[in-house]
Design a protein around this motif. Structure first.
Motif, PDB file in Angstrom:
ATOM      1  N   LYS A  24       0.834  -1.206   0.000  1.00 41.00           N
ATOM      2  CA  LYS A  24       0.000   0.000   0.000  1.00 41.00           C
ATOM      3  C   LYS A  24       0.868   1.254   0.000  1.00 41.00           C
ATOM      4  O   LYS A  24       0.591   2.225  -0.730  1.00 41.00           O
ATOM      5  N   ALA A  25       1.939   1.263   0.799  1.00 43.94           N
ATOM      6  CA  ALA A  25       2.820   2.431   0.875  1.00 43.94           C
ATOM      7  C   ALA A  25       3.484   2.696  -0.477  1.00 43.94           C
ATOM      8  O   ALA A  25       3.613   3.844  -0.906  1.00 43.94           O
ATOM      9  N   THR A  26       3.899   1.630  -1.151  1.00 43.55           N
ATOM     10  CA  THR A  26       4.530   1.778  -2.461  1.00 43.55           C
ATOM     11  C   THR A  26       3.529   2.317  -3.484  1.00 43.55           C
ATOM     12  O   THR A  26       3.873   3.164  -4.327  1.00 43.55           O
ATOM     13  N   HIS A  27       2.302   1.846  -3.412  1.00 43.62           N
ATOM     14  CA  HIS A  27       1.246   2.342  -4.301  1.00 43.62           C
ATOM     15  C   HIS A  27       1.029   3.840  -4.077  1.00 43.62           C
ATOM     16  O   HIS A  27       0.880   4.615  -5.041  1.00 43.62           O
ATOM     17  N   ILE A  28       1.017   4.250  -2.817  1.00 43.21           N
ATOM     18  CA  ILE A  28       0.845   5.675  -2.497  1.00 43.21           C
ATOM     19  C   ILE A  28       2.014   6.486  -3.034  1.00 43.21           C
ATOM     20  O   ILE A  28       1.838   7.575  -3.614  1.00 43.21           O
ATOM     21  N   ALA A  29       3.227   5.972  -2.865  1.00 39.86           N
ATOM     22  CA  ALA A  29       4.415   6.676  -3.350  1.00 39.86           C
ATOM     23  C   ALA A  29       4.373   6.851  -4.862  1.00 39.86           C
ATOM     24  O   ALA A  29       4.700   7.919  -5.397  1.00 39.86           O
ATOM     25  N   GLU A  30       3.980   5.800  -5.580  1.00 38.77           N
ATOM     26  CA  GLU A  30       3.893   5.881  -7.043  1.00 38.77           C
ATOM     27  C   GLU A  30       2.826   6.884  -7.463  1.00 38.77           C
ATOM     28  O   GLU A  30       2.998   7.642  -8.432  1.00 38.77           O
ATOM     29  N   THR A  32      10.071  16.309 -11.563  1.00 37.05           N
ATOM     30  CA  THR A  32       9.956  14.899 -11.181  1.00 37.05           C
ATOM     31  C   THR A  32      10.554  14.723  -9.790  1.00 37.05           C
ATOM     32  O   THR A  32      11.206  15.626  -9.252  1.00 37.05           O
ATOM     33  N   ALA A  33      10.358  13.537  -9.227  1.00 34.01           N
ATOM     34  CA  ALA A  33      10.890  13.249  -7.899  1.00 34.01           C
ATOM     35  C   ALA A  33      11.298  11.793  -7.808  1.00 34.01           C
ATOM     36  O   ALA A  33      10.752  10.925  -8.497  1.00 34.01           O
ATOM     37  N   SER A  34      12.268  11.532  -6.948  1.00 34.20           N
ATOM     38  CA  SER A  34      12.664  10.172  -6.600  1.00 34.20           C
ATOM     39  C   SER A  34      12.152   9.879  -5.205  1.00 34.20           C
ATOM     40  O   SER A  34      12.184  10.753  -4.324  1.00 34.20           O
ATOM     41  N   LEU A  35      11.680   8.654  -4.998  1.00 38.17           N
ATOM     42  CA  LEU A  35      11.082   8.317  -3.713  1.00 38.17           C
ATOM     43  C   LEU A  35      11.652   7.016  -3.172  1.00 38.17           C
ATOM     44  O   LEU A  35      11.914   6.070  -3.942  1.00 38.17           O
ATOM     45  N   GLY A  36      11.836   6.984  -1.863  1.00 37.90           N
ATOM     46  CA  GLY A  36      12.240   5.770  -1.183  1.00 37.90           C
ATOM     47  C   GLY A  36      11.203   5.387  -0.151  1.00 37.90           C
ATOM     48  O   GLY A  36      10.738   6.239   0.613  1.00 37.90           O
ATOM     49  N   VAL A  37      10.799   4.112  -0.140  1.00 42.21           N
ATOM     50  CA  VAL A  37       9.765   3.631   0.777  1.00 42.21           C
ATOM     51  C   VAL A  37      10.348   2.522   1.646  1.00 42.21           C
ATOM     52  O   VAL A  37      10.916   1.558   1.121  1.00 42.21           O
ATOM     53  N   ARG A  66      11.634   7.767 -10.020  1.00 38.25           N
ATOM     54  CA  ARG A  66      11.169   6.399  -9.775  1.00 38.25           C
ATOM     55  C   ARG A  66      11.056   6.134  -8.275  1.00 38.25           C
ATOM     56  O   ARG A  66      11.495   6.940  -7.462  1.00 38.25           O
ATOM     57  N   VAL A  67      10.489   5.008  -7.940  1.00 37.63           N
ATOM     58  CA  VAL A  67      10.276   4.616  -6.545  1.00 37.63           C
ATOM     59  C   VAL A  67      11.064   3.357  -6.258  1.00 37.63           C
ATOM     60  O   VAL A  67      10.984   2.377  -7.005  1.00 37.63           O
ATOM     61  N   PHE A  68      11.838   3.374  -5.194  1.00 37.66           N
ATOM     62  CA  PHE A  68      12.474   2.162  -4.679  1.00 37.66           C
ATOM     63  C   PHE A  68      11.878   1.875  -3.310  1.00 37.66           C
ATOM     64  O   PHE A  68      11.619   2.794  -2.523  1.00 37.66           O
ATOM     65  N   GLU A 101      13.231  -4.235  -3.912  1.00 36.92           N
ATOM     66  CA  GLU A 101      12.653  -4.241  -5.241  1.00 36.92           C
ATOM     67  C   GLU A 101      12.578  -2.809  -5.763  1.00 36.92           C
ATOM     68  O   GLU A 101      12.738  -1.859  -5.018  1.00 36.92           O
ATOM     69  N   ALA A 102      12.351  -2.675  -7.050  1.00 34.81           N
ATOM     70  CA  ALA A 102      12.266  -1.344  -7.647  1.00 34.81           C
ATOM     71  C   ALA A 102      10.956  -1.160  -8.375  1.00 34.81           C
ATOM     72  O   ALA A 102      10.500  -2.074  -9.080  1.00 34.81           O
ATOM     73  N   GLN A 103      10.348  -0.012  -8.209  1.00 32.43           N
ATOM     74  CA  GLN A 103       9.143   0.348  -8.947  1.00 32.43           C
ATOM     75  C   GLN A 103       9.557   1.443  -9.934  1.00 32.43           C
ATOM     76  O   GLN A 103       9.902   2.555  -9.535  1.00 32.43           O
ATOM     77  N   MET A 104       9.568   1.122 -11.205  1.00 38.91           N
ATOM     78  CA  MET A 104      10.064   2.057 -12.204  1.00 38.91           C
ATOM     79  C   MET A 104       8.959   3.014 -12.633  1.00 38.91           C
ATOM     80  O   MET A 104       7.786   2.629 -12.703  1.00 38.91           O
ATOM     81  N   ALA A 105       9.352   4.228 -12.989  1.00 37.54           N
ATOM     82  CA  ALA A 105       8.395   5.193 -13.503  1.00 37.54           C
ATOM     83  C   ALA A 105       7.964   4.789 -14.904  1.00 37.54           C
ATOM     84  O   ALA A 105       8.737   4.237 -15.669  1.00 37.54           O
ATOM     85  N   THR A 106       6.715   5.096 -15.221  1.00 38.96           N
ATOM     86  CA  THR A 106       6.210   4.760 -16.565  1.00 38.96           C
ATOM     87  C   THR A 106       6.249   5.987 -17.452  1.00 38.96           C
ATOM     88  O   THR A 106       6.319   7.105 -16.988  1.00 38.96           O
TER      89      THR A 106
END
Length: 375
Positions: free
Chosen positions: A296-302, A321-326, A357-359, A370-375
């Motif tokens: 859920k936290a990663t979804h919010i960050a994205e 743009t922004a980079s985020l760490g969760v 992007r979000v890590f 894991e890594a969540q890449m920006a689309t």
């Protein structure tokens, strides 16, 4: 009383001494002090009346000048009051040395009249200066001054006003004490409100209007300990605006400040009830998510990352743009600072991998990030 003193300072003690000195002065005047306190010392009773009247007036002036902050607001008047107090004290000591009780009594009566008028003057000046609590003080000074004048008229004209005439001073002082208690309570309330506002402002970031690092830590600390104790899921999002220095360099710091304010507003409107948002420093923001798992936290960050891209900044040449760490923790005994360090390490990896992007990952599990890449 310690709490009252911490806010009002010596005013609360001077108020107590003022009322206590009146009690003893009145007992000496009525003869009850001689009857019960010093029956074998007529020489004490001989001097008790003038001395206690003077002590009563001195404590009254000490309370008034402290309560109304006369030293700062009316420095010349304050010096005149101090000089008058010293002069009266010196004359009283001199009268005692010379054995001139009659002189001491005249000094005491003259000082009592000046004291009453001086209290009214202080009340009027403070009321005109806009001091909120001065209205109660002025009403109290008018009450006891009127009683002293009326009592003097009764004595000088030998009028019979019955029990009211005998006890008019005591009645007036009772009213005076109540009004001054209202004044102290009113000032206590005002100072407490000012203290609360100052503490709140110290926890607010002056540019963006959201919590600063200090406010964040104070708000999150009890939530954190509750979450650890109940083994709740907790997550932290750290967000850093990418290459923000270019905004300041190309468009100036005023534009940079505006972007920070817009970002804070967007984050604040996107945060859920119960989340704690703060400006962590510079162009970095932090969001604490109580009772929130990693997914859920990663979804919010994205979602926040994408909202930032869509945000209208007016800087068409610089897409924001922004980079985020969760980082997430559950049922692990770690400190809040440690969780934030993990979020910061994931943020650093997002920067290394090209920004925007979000890590994310579990606290203490860097090998499984894991890594969540920006689309």
């Amino acid at each position: 009383e310690a709490g009252l003193y911490s806010v009002l300072g010596v005013s609360s003690y001077f108020y107590s001494a003022y009322l206590l000195s009146f009690l003893f002065a009145n007992l000496a005047y009525t003869g009850h002090a001689y009857q019960y306190l010093w029956p074998d010392h007529p020489e004490v009773q001989h001097w008790a009346n003038p001395v206690l009247v003077i002590v009563f007036c001195l404590f009254g002036l000490a309370f008034a000048t402290s309560f109304l902050d006369t030293r700062q607001r009316f420095p010349r008047l304050y010096k005149a009051i101090v000089a008058a107090g010293l002069l009266v004290s010196l004359l009283t000591v001199l009268s005692f040395i010379l054995g001139a009780q009659g002189l001491a009594m005249k000094v005491a009566m003259a000082f009592l009249i000046l004291f009453s008028l001086g209290m009214m003057v202080l009340g009027v000046l403070s009321w005109r200066a806009g001091i909120p609590s001065a209205k109660y003080f002025l009403a109290a000074s008018i009450t006891h001054t009127s009683a002293i004048v009326l009592s003097a008229i009764i004595v000088l004209t030998a009028l019979d006003w019955g029990d009211f005439g005998i006890h008019i001073i005591e009645i007036a002082m009772l009213v005076d004490a109540v009004l001054l208690a209202f004044a102290l309570a009113d000032q206590f309330r005002i100072l407490q409100n000012e203290k609360f506002l100052a503490e709140k402002l110290a926890n607010i970031d002056h540019l963006t209007g959201i919590w600063n690092r200090r406010g964040f830590q104070q708000l999150v600390s009890p939530l954190w300990h509750t979450g650890l104790r109940n083994q709740h899921h907790m997550s932290v999002i750290l967000m850093d605006l990418d290459q923000f220095k270019r905004v300041n360099d190309r468009h100036g710091h005023a534009s940079g400040d505006q972007v920070l304010q817009q970002t804070a507003s967007m984050l604040n409107s996107s945060a859920r009830a119960g989340d704690v948002l703060a400006r962590w420093g510079g162009e970095e923001f932090i969001l604490f998510l109580p009772e929130t798992g990693l997914s859920k936290a990663t979804h919010i960050a994205e979602r926040l990352r994408q909202s930032l891209i869509r945000m209208e900044t007016g800087l068409t040449d610089l897409p924001l743009t922004a980079s985020l760490g969760v980082a997430h923790v559950h049922a692990r005994d770690i400190g809040m600072e440690e969780l934030i360090r993990y979020a910061d390490s994931y943020l650093y990896r997002a920067k290394e991998e090209g920004r925007n992007r979000v890590f994310f990952g579990e606290a203490g599990d860097t090998a499984n990030t894991e890594a969540q890449m920006a689309t």
